[in-house]
Design a protein around this motif. Structure first.
Motif, PDB file in Angstrom:
ATOM      1  N   SER A  86       0.831  -1.209   0.000  1.00  0.00           N
ATOM      2  CA  SER A  86       0.000   0.000   0.000  1.00  0.00           C
ATOM      3  C   SER A  86       0.870   1.265   0.000  1.00  0.00           C
ATOM      4  CB  SER A  86      -0.939   0.008   1.216  1.00  0.00           C
ATOM      5  OG  SER A  86      -0.182  -0.071   2.406  1.00  0.00           O
ATOM      6  N   ASN A  87       2.131   1.124   0.380  1.00  0.00           N
ATOM      7  CA  ASN A  87       3.047   2.259   0.423  1.00  0.00           C
ATOM      8  C   ASN A  87       3.564   2.560  -0.982  1.00  0.00           C
ATOM      9  OD1 ASN A  87       5.776   3.468   0.525  1.00  0.00           O
ATOM     10  ND2 ASN A  87       5.408   3.478   2.741  1.00  0.00           N
ATOM     11  N   GLU A  88       3.429   3.819  -1.407  1.00  0.00           N
ATOM     12  CA  GLU A  88       3.819   4.209  -2.767  1.00  0.00           C
ATOM     13  C   GLU A  88       5.294   3.946  -3.039  1.00  0.00           C
ATOM     14  OE1 GLU A  88       4.109   8.335  -5.225  1.00  0.00           O
ATOM     15  OE2 GLU A  88       2.249   8.010  -4.117  1.00  0.00           O
ATOM     16  N   TYR A  89       6.144   4.197  -2.049  1.00  0.00           N
ATOM     17  CA  TYR A  89       7.589   3.968  -2.231  1.00  0.00           C
ATOM     18  C   TYR A  89       7.858   2.481  -2.487  1.00  0.00           C
ATOM     19  CZ  TYR A  89      12.558   3.593  -1.234  1.00  0.00           C
ATOM     20  OH  TYR A  89      13.895   3.308  -1.325  1.00  0.00           O
ATOM     21  N   ILE A  91       5.786   0.250  -3.621  1.00  0.00           N
ATOM     22  CA  ILE A  91       5.217  -0.114  -4.922  1.00  0.00           C
ATOM     23  C   ILE A  91       6.173   0.296  -6.033  1.00  0.00           C
ATOM     24  CG2 ILE A  91       3.336   0.378  -6.552  1.00  0.00           C
ATOM     25  CD1 ILE A  91       1.491   0.681  -4.076  1.00  0.00           C
ATOM     26  N   ARG A  92       6.667   1.537  -5.970  1.00  0.00           N
ATOM     27  CA  ARG A  92       7.566   2.049  -7.006  1.00  0.00           C
ATOM     28  C   ARG A  92       8.851   1.204  -7.080  1.00  0.00           C
ATOM     29  NH1 ARG A  92       7.445   6.675  -9.689  1.00  0.00           N
ATOM     30  NH2 ARG A  92       5.994   7.629  -8.241  1.00  0.00           N
ATOM     31  N   PHE A 120       3.435   2.022 -13.248  1.00  0.00           N
ATOM     32  CA  PHE A 120       3.246   2.436 -11.867  1.00  0.00           C
ATOM     33  C   PHE A 120       1.773   2.780 -11.584  1.00  0.00           C
ATOM     34  CE2 PHE A 120       3.296   5.947  -8.729  1.00  0.00           C
ATOM     35  CZ  PHE A 120       3.714   5.225  -7.638  1.00  0.00           C
ATOM     36  N   GLN A 121       1.123   3.465 -12.516  1.00  0.00           N
ATOM     37  CA  GLN A 121      -0.253   3.921 -12.332  1.00  0.00           C
ATOM     38  C   GLN A 121      -1.225   2.753 -12.106  1.00  0.00           C
ATOM     39  OE1 GLN A 121       1.765   4.543 -14.813  1.00  0.00           O
ATOM     40  NE2 GLN A 121       1.821   6.724 -15.282  1.00  0.00           N
ATOM     41  N   LEU A 124      -1.152   1.767  -8.200  1.00  0.00           N
ATOM     42  CA  LEU A 124      -1.403   2.743  -7.127  1.00  0.00           C
ATOM     43  C   LEU A 124      -2.638   2.333  -6.336  1.00  0.00           C
ATOM     44  CD1 LEU A 124      -0.796   6.243  -8.751  1.00  0.00           C
ATOM     45  CD2 LEU A 124       0.502   5.176  -6.910  1.00  0.00           C
ATOM     46  N   SER A 128      -5.846   7.028  -3.203  1.00  0.00           N
ATOM     47  CA  SER A 128      -5.042   8.238  -3.394  1.00  0.00           C
ATOM     48  C   SER A 128      -5.570   9.093  -4.497  1.00  0.00           C
ATOM     49  CB  SER A 128      -3.574   7.915  -3.673  1.00  0.00           C
ATOM     50  OG  SER A 128      -3.428   6.964  -4.674  1.00  0.00           O
TER      51      SER A 128
END
Length: 128
Positions: A86-89, A91-92, A120-121, A124, A128
């Motif tokens: 769930s953390n964007e970092y 995931i990236r 990436f999209q 997400l 968010s």
């Protein structure tokens, strides 16, 4: 026998010296010591020369997967783990690592099995 001339369908005459030597040796019993030796090979119905099919059969018989299939399994495992982030970092970073694996996978797999890079999209979180 010594180098009997043979006529092929094109009308070209040639001498089959090696064949004559083998036939003469067979008649003289030079190969008798080979009879009954060794393990007979099982031949499948298709005796055509197909190196890819032969290689795949050897790999399968010895439980060896080609490297690109092993890479595919690793990519799919990492993609399943990615779904839980769930953390964007995180995931990236995971997408970057998976895309590197996909790049290497695409270099080694057949063209029909290639995979697109992850976006990436698409990963997400919805909130968010």
């Amino acid at each position: 026998m010594n180098g009997i001339s043979k006529d092929n369908e094109d009308g070209i005459v040639y001498q089959d010296l090696i064949g004559d030597i083998i036939k003469r040796s067979e008649k003289e019993g030079a190969f008798e010591h080979l009879k009954g030796k060794g393990k007979p090979q099982k031949l499948d119905g298709d005796l055509s020369y197909n190196p890819d099919r032969l290689l795949n059969k050897i790999l399968k018989d010895n439980n060896v997967l080609p490297s690109w299939i092993q890479m595919d399994k690793e990519i799919e495992k990492r993609k399943a783990e990615l779904a839980g982030y769930s953390n964007e970092y995180n995931i990236r970073k995971s997408i970057e690592e998976i895309n590197k694996k996909i790049f290497n996978y695409n270099l080694s797999c057949p063209p029909s099995a290639q995979k697109p890079k992850l976006k990436f999209q698409d990963y997400l979180p919805n909130d968010s």
